[in-house]
Write a protein that holds these residues in place. Structure first.
Motif, PDB file in Angstrom:
ATOM      1  N   GLY A 389       0.834  -1.201   0.000  1.00  0.00           N
ATOM      2  CA  GLY A 389       0.000   0.000   0.000  1.00  0.00           C
ATOM      3  C   GLY A 389       0.864   1.244   0.000  1.00  0.00           C
ATOM      4  N   ARG A 390       0.934   1.912  -1.159  1.00  0.00           N
ATOM      5  CA  ARG A 390       1.824   3.069  -1.266  1.00  0.00           C
ATOM      6  C   ARG A 390       1.412   4.191  -0.325  1.00  0.00           C
ATOM      7  NH1 ARG A 390       5.985   4.503  -4.163  1.00  0.00           N
ATOM      8  NH2 ARG A 390       5.855   2.584  -5.390  1.00  0.00           N
ATOM      9  N   SER A 391       0.125   4.305  -0.054  1.00  0.00           N
ATOM     10  CA  SER A 391      -0.313   5.371   0.846  1.00  0.00           C
ATOM     11  C   SER A 391       0.267   5.188   2.247  1.00  0.00           C
ATOM     12  CB  SER A 391      -1.847   5.402   0.911  1.00  0.00           C
ATOM     13  OG  SER A 391      -2.360   4.168   1.386  1.00  0.00           O
ATOM     14  N   VAL A 392       0.371   3.930   2.698  1.00  0.00           N
ATOM     15  CA  VAL A 392       0.948   3.677   4.010  1.00  0.00           C
ATOM     16  C   VAL A 392       2.449   3.956   3.983  1.00  0.00           C
ATOM     17  CG1 VAL A 392       1.252   1.986   5.850  1.00  0.00           C
ATOM     18  CG2 VAL A 392      -0.814   1.937   4.455  1.00  0.00           C
ATOM     19  N   ALA A 393       3.116   3.540   2.890  1.00  0.00           N
ATOM     20  CA  ALA A 393       4.548   3.831   2.751  1.00  0.00           C
ATOM     21  C   ALA A 393       4.803   5.334   2.764  1.00  0.00           C
ATOM     22  CB  ALA A 393       5.086   3.213   1.469  1.00  0.00           C
ATOM     23  N   GLU A 394       3.959   6.091   2.112  1.00  0.00           N
ATOM     24  CA  GLU A 394       4.113   7.547   2.107  1.00  0.00           C
ATOM     25  C   GLU A 394       3.911   8.128   3.507  1.00  0.00           C
ATOM     26  OE1 GLU A 394       1.342   8.713  -0.869  1.00  0.00           O
ATOM     27  OE2 GLU A 394       2.719   8.291  -2.546  1.00  0.00           O
ATOM     28  N   PHE A 395       2.999   7.505   4.266  1.00  0.00           N
ATOM     29  CA  PHE A 395       2.819   7.926   5.660  1.00  0.00           C
ATOM     30  C   PHE A 395       4.098   7.683   6.452  1.00  0.00           C
ATOM     31  CE2 PHE A 395       1.906   6.448   9.995  1.00  0.00           C
ATOM     32  CZ  PHE A 395       1.373   7.608  10.538  1.00  0.00           C
ATOM     33  N   TYR A 396       4.706   6.495   6.276  1.00  0.00           N
ATOM     34  CA  TYR A 396       5.956   6.190   6.961  1.00  0.00           C
ATOM     35  C   TYR A 396       7.054   7.179   6.569  1.00  0.00           C
ATOM     36  CZ  TYR A 396       4.032   1.611   8.331  1.00  0.00           C
ATOM     37  OH  TYR A 396       3.279   0.609   8.863  1.00  0.00           O
ATOM     38  N   MET A 397       7.117   7.528   5.288  1.00  0.00           N
ATOM     39  CA  MET A 397       8.137   8.486   4.840  1.00  0.00           C
ATOM     40  C   MET A 397       7.891   9.863   5.443  1.00  0.00           C
ATOM     41  SD  MET A 397       9.079   7.440   0.901  1.00  0.00           S
ATOM     42  CE  MET A 397       7.458   6.930   0.309  1.00  0.00           C
ATOM     43  N   LYS A 398       6.648  10.246   5.513  1.00  0.00           N
ATOM     44  CA  LYS A 398       6.318  11.543   6.104  1.00  0.00           C
ATOM     45  C   LYS A 398       6.723  11.589   7.576  1.00  0.00           C
ATOM     46  CE  LYS A 398       2.403  14.663   6.900  1.00  0.00           C
ATOM     47  NZ  LYS A 398       0.937  14.864   6.721  1.00  0.00           N
ATOM     48  N   MET A 399       6.574  10.457   8.264  1.00  0.00           N
ATOM     49  CA  MET A 399       6.916  10.389   9.684  1.00  0.00           C
ATOM     50  C   MET A 399       8.418  10.237   9.909  1.00  0.00           C
ATOM     51  SD  MET A 399       4.099  10.696  11.415  1.00  0.00           S
ATOM     52  CE  MET A 399       4.525  10.052  13.030  1.00  0.00           C
ATOM     53  N   GLY A 400       9.174   9.965   8.845  1.00  0.00           N
ATOM     54  CA  GLY A 400      10.613   9.803   8.962  1.00  0.00           C
ATOM     55  C   GLY A 400      11.053   8.374   9.215  1.00  0.00           C
ATOM     56  N   PHE A 401      10.106   7.422   9.179  1.00  0.00           N
ATOM     57  CA  PHE A 401      10.431   6.025   9.434  1.00  0.00           C
ATOM     58  C   PHE A 401      10.954   5.291   8.200  1.00  0.00           C
ATOM     59  CE2 PHE A 401       6.830   6.397  12.677  1.00  0.00           C
ATOM     60  CZ  PHE A 401       7.702   6.635  13.722  1.00  0.00           C
ATOM     61  N   MET A 402      10.667   5.791   7.019  1.00  0.00           N
ATOM     62  CA  MET A 402      11.059   5.131   5.777  1.00  0.00           C
ATOM     63  C   MET A 402      11.778   6.122   4.883  1.00  0.00           C
ATOM     64  SD  MET A 402       8.645   3.137   2.945  1.00  0.00           S
ATOM     65  CE  MET A 402       8.391   1.661   3.953  1.00  0.00           C
ATOM     66  N   GLN A 403      12.811   5.637   4.176  1.00  0.00           N
ATOM     67  CA  GLN A 403      13.578   6.479   3.257  1.00  0.00           C
ATOM     68  C   GLN A 403      13.517   5.850   1.859  1.00  0.00           C
ATOM     69  OE1 GLN A 403      15.164   4.993   6.070  1.00  0.00           O
ATOM     70  NE2 GLN A 403      14.377   6.674   7.325  1.00  0.00           N
ATOM     71  N   LYS A 404      13.501   6.678   0.857  1.00  0.00           N
ATOM     72  CA  LYS A 404      13.450   6.216  -0.532  1.00  0.00           C
ATOM     73  C   LYS A 404      14.754   6.578  -1.235  1.00  0.00           C
ATOM     74  CE  LYS A 404      10.751   6.672  -4.820  1.00  0.00           C
ATOM     75  NZ  LYS A 404       9.559   7.308  -5.442  1.00  0.00           N
TER      76      LYS A 404
END
Length: 544
Positions: A389-404
């Motif tokens: 789910g890309r929307s959840v991944a984008e949430f993680y990136m917004k929170m700083g938990f995930m990097q692309k």
């Protein structure tokens, strides 16, 4: 992630939507006739049984629905300002075998396989009779949630499972987690109907179980409303009490320190409310306990690079590994089958990875009397992100938990990993004849033309398998196995279902299955006198 607030005042009368999951019911004249999977409003009769439920998570609300379905009255005591608890944070999904969504996708499964997986994960500590109840009622639990309009069509094979059976909603443009969706749905129904049979007391802490001095029967709860001054203390009398307060993964100085001191300083994915209140209430009146030393570390608590030693971690759900995420150590190498059981993966991280070496992390950890987290790198590609789910991944990136990252080189430069090792690991994954760690298949393959995504993860206190001793109907027992009259329990407050290790997706299922059972039993005055129910060996198509 779905965020909700019930806005409960301190003492609110609300009504309950009743899900009738058996065949058509014959309902008293004060009720509305409704189909087997629909809702109706039922007014409690003046002489109806009153059940106090301590805890407002999924187990507690499921029990409440069942009590009112059986024409009882309910008081829910919740120490937080809103309902939901850890149930609202659950993100991997809910398990079920031989379910309609599995059948629609052509997934072969059986309750026998589900039981085998659960017992194997529990490493000989599960109470087999409780597992029978769990797996045989699982399809009915999925049906019940779907009848509420909850989408459970996305099915993953999580760690320790021999088949895909962990159900959650299909990926959408809106970031949601399945526990939040379930709780939001139940709470909406609680607050959308006219006042009838349920009272909710929020900001209210249960202090003591009240007993009949002659018989020992539990007859109510002494609780404290508000700021803890004692001015709001009151006794709530009841015909039966249900404990549904969850576990003790945040009770660092209490149950954790007493029973598993070696992990009491690790980070936790639990909210601060997870302090074992129900376990302590039960033990105080002689309830038996099971496996209080069995605590689960979830292998992938998310580490915020800007706040690495925060003792509370956001959870990276197991579904991230189920759909293709792999784990790398600081050498840029895999070190475990990512779909092993949680205990195996967590231990592998602790053995093969290193403490985080970000500036100030070690010093801050010492100052906060906690540990600099031992971390692994969870790596995904575009395909796995889309499946999750890309929307959840984008949430993680917004929170700083995930990097692309656009390339392997960019990823390695950022995390100071050896490029050659990472490149070789990604290239070989899923393309060699025999996986070095026994993984039967790779959910995705990594390609040079896809972006890469990383999360820093660390083993974190997640779930307590131990708790109060119960029978197959959810009645609380003494250590000798005698029923404590008037007392029932469901969910993480109990022990025996999961043994030494809980499978992903079994927590929400346990809350549904045993929450319904204790609601049914607590509303039936004859249930306390009956022998322990014998679980059926057959799949039960009705959630009854």
């Amino acid at each position: 992630m779905l965020i909700f607030s019930t806005g409960c005042p301190r003492f609110v009368k609300v009504s309950v939507a009743l899900q009738l999951l058996t065949s058509l019911l014959s309902i008293a004249s004060k009720t509305l006739a409704c189909p087997a999977t629909g809702y109706c409003t039922m007014e409690a009769a003046p002489e109806s049984r009153h059940v106090v439920i301590v805890g407002g998570g999924l187990a507690g609300l499921t029990a409440a629905l069942e009590v009112v379905k059986n024409k009882g009255r309910v008081t829910i005591i919740e120490k937080c300002a809103k309902l939901g608890g850890n149930s609202a944070k659950a993100s991997s999904g809910i398990n079920g075998a031989e379910t309609a969504p599995q059948n629609a996708l052509g997934i072969p499964d059986s309750t026998a396989l589900f039981k085998e997986d659960t017992l194997r994960s529990g490493k000989g500590r599960c109470a087999a009779e409780l597992v029978d109840v769990l797996v045989n009622k699982s399809a009915g639990a999925i049906d019940a949630l779907q009848s509420l309009g909850i989408d459970l069509s996305n099915i993953a094979q999580c760690g320790g499972h021999s088949r895909p059976r962990t159900h959650r909603a299909a990926a959408t443009a809106k970031a949601t987690n399945i526990g939040g969706v379930i709780m939001h749905t139940l709470i909406d129904h609680l607050h959308s109907l006219p006042p009838s049979a349920v009272q909710v007391l929020t900001n209210t802490r249960a202090l003591e179980l009240l007993q009949d001095s002659r018989t020992g029967r539990v007859k109510g709860v002494r609780c404290r409303v508000g700021d803890g001054s004692g001015e709001g203390d009151r006794a709530v009398e009841a015909d039966a009490v249900v404990l549904a307060t969850g576990g003790y993964s945040a009770d660092r100085e209490g149950l954790l320190q007493k029973h598993v001191p070696g992990v009491s300083r690790l980070a936790t994915t639990n909210g601060a409310w997870a302090t074992g209140d129900g376990v302590k209430l039960g033990l105080a009146i002689g309830a038996g306990s099971v496996d209080l030393d069995q605590v689960q570390l979830h292998p992938t608590g998310l580490v915020d690079p800007k706040d690495p030693t925060n003792p509370t971690k956001f959870l990276a759900p197991e579904a991230l590994r189920a759909i293709g995420g792999i784990l790398l150590n600081q050498k840029g190498e895999r070190f475990v089958d990512e779909l092993s059981t949680r205990d195996v993966v967590a231990q592998a991280i602790l053995e093969h990875c290193q403490p985080l070496q970000l500036e100030g992390a070690t010093k801050r950890a010492a100052e906060e009397a906690t540990l600099a987290p031992v971390t692994a790198f969870l790596v995904l590609n575009d395909e796995s992100v889309e499946r999750f789910g890309r929307s959840v991944a984008e949430f993680y990136m917004k929170m700083g938990f995930m990097q692309k990252f656009a390339t392997e080189e960019e990823l390695c430069d950022h995390w100071r990993l050896p490029v050659a090792h990472v490149a070789r690991t990604l290239d070989e994954y899923g393309r060699v004849e025999h996986d070095a760690f026994g993984k039967p298949s790779a959910p995705v393959l990594f390609r040079l033309d896809q972006s890469l995504y990383t999360c820093l993860v660390t083993p974190s206190l997640h779930y307590t398998m131990g708790g109060l001793k119960i029978d197959t109907g959810g009645r609380v027992l003494t250590q000798a196995g005698d029923v404590i009259p008037g007392l029932w329990a469901a969910g993480e407050v109990t022990g025996g279902v999961h043994g030494a290790n809980r499978l992903a997706g079994n927590s929400l299922l346990e809350c549904m299955v045993f929450g319904k059972l204790v609601g049914e039993g607590a509303s039936d005055p004859s249930a306390e006198q009956q022998p322990s129910p014998v679980p059926s060996s057959e799949r039960q198509t009705q959630f009854a």
